[in-house]
Design an enzyme around this catalytic site. Structure first.
Site, PDB file in Angstrom:
ATOM      1  CG  HIS A 130      15.859  -3.971   4.395  1.00  0.00           C
ATOM      2  ND1 HIS A 130      14.663  -3.343   4.086  1.00  0.00           N
ATOM      3  CD2 HIS A 130      16.824  -3.016   4.295  1.00  0.00           C
ATOM      4  CE1 HIS A 130      14.901  -2.063   3.820  1.00  0.00           C
ATOM      5  NE2 HIS A 130      16.194  -1.843   3.942  1.00  0.00           N
ATOM      6  N   PRO A 244      -1.186   0.423  -5.765  1.00  0.00           N
ATOM      7  CG  PRO A 244      -2.189  -1.329  -4.596  1.00  0.00           C
ATOM      8  CD  PRO A 244      -0.861  -0.876  -5.153  1.00  0.00           C
TER       9      PRO A 244
END
Length: 285
Positions: A130, A244
């Site tokens: 990107h 997470p």
């Protein structure tokens, strides 16, 4: 075979050990840089950039219509990004690259992030698909500082005048052709093939040949992750996702490792390094 009932660390250890001299591909997203103090683009953290409804600013059309607004927004964000330092997850992935190459295998790290933390941590087999926040490029076709190959280091630009009083006259300009400069990033209304720095052919090759895929801190919401995911499903390639608090993955084939990357990755790399040292010691005997 990865034991799905094992701990996250054991599953990742098994997957990485099992790739042998094959091709290990890591794909990272904004989540890996959160521990370095950089807000995510997508996600649940309160500072997520896209939660502030600024997606329209990340387009070429917005830049053309309001280059002052575009530069002002990116400066307010990128100045903070460029001040940050790698966290243990970035450092562990640089170790992983050396570990995999050291045993004769292939490795590439494809990051969707424009921050410079992977390279600051020491990663070299790196694709910034990107673009990069620490570079800019000219918008004029045919200029050496423009696409498909050109860009300039952001720290070579004198942005003092523009930052003091944003105006069209103070906009950063190319020293070669005097054209307007823009961010060296892939905007939402552009294509991966528009600049050689995005290394799209290398990305497609990695997706087609990877023997193990490891996703770190990505929401699977961007085109490049879809490319890897589709290839993993089609070829039944082992794939794992470190994120997470996220137990679900976009496909049953992708094993979820709901741990913090900055904690999980260093621990696994320590085990892999120890295993390699033990194997070398045994071979000497």
């Amino acid at each position: 075979m990865i034991e799905t009932s094992a701990s996250a660390e054991d599953r990742l250890f098994q997957a990485l050990s099992g790739v042998g001299a094959g091709y290990l591909v890591v794909v990272t997203g904004a989540g890996i840089s959160l521990a370095s103090g950089i807000p995510t683009f997508r996600g649940n953290d309160p500072d997520a950039v896209w939660s502030k409804s600024v997606m329209e600013m990340g387009t070429r059309s917005y830049f053309i219509s309001d280059p002052i607004g575009s530069w002002s927004w990116y400066l307010s964000r990128f100045d903070q990004v460029l001040e940050k330092q790698p966290n243990p997850a970035h450092t562990a992935l640089a170790r992983m690259e050396r570990w995999q190459q050291g045993r004769g295998g292939e490795f590439v790290l494809v990051t969707q992030n424009v921050d410079p933390l992977h390279e600051r941590a020491g990663s070299e087999a790196l694709v910034k698909v990107h673009g990069s926040a620490d570079r800019a490029r000219c918008i004029k076709d045919g200029c050496v500082n423009a696409a498909p190959s050109g860009s300039v280091a952001r720290d070579t630009l004198d942005l003092t005048r523009f930052m003091a009083e944003p105006s069209r006259e103070a906009l950063p300009r190319c020293t070669v052709c005097n054209g307007l400069l823009r961010q060296h990033v892939l905007w939402f209304d552009e294509y991966y093939q528009e600049h050689n720095d995005y290394q799209w052919e290398r990305v497609m090759d990695a997706a087609a040949r990877a023997d193990v895929m490891l996703f770190v801190g990505t929401s699977f919401a961007v085109g490049v992750t879809s490319l890897f995911l589709e290839s993993a499903i089609k070829r039944s390639v082992p794939a794992l996702s470190i994120d997470p608090g996220v137990d679900a993955t976009p496909h049953p084939l992708v094993l979820s490792l709901p741990e913090k990357a900055e904690e999980l990755l260093p621990g696994v790399m320590a085990r892999l390094d120890n295993q390699e040292s033990s194997d070398q010691s045994m071979s000497i005997r």
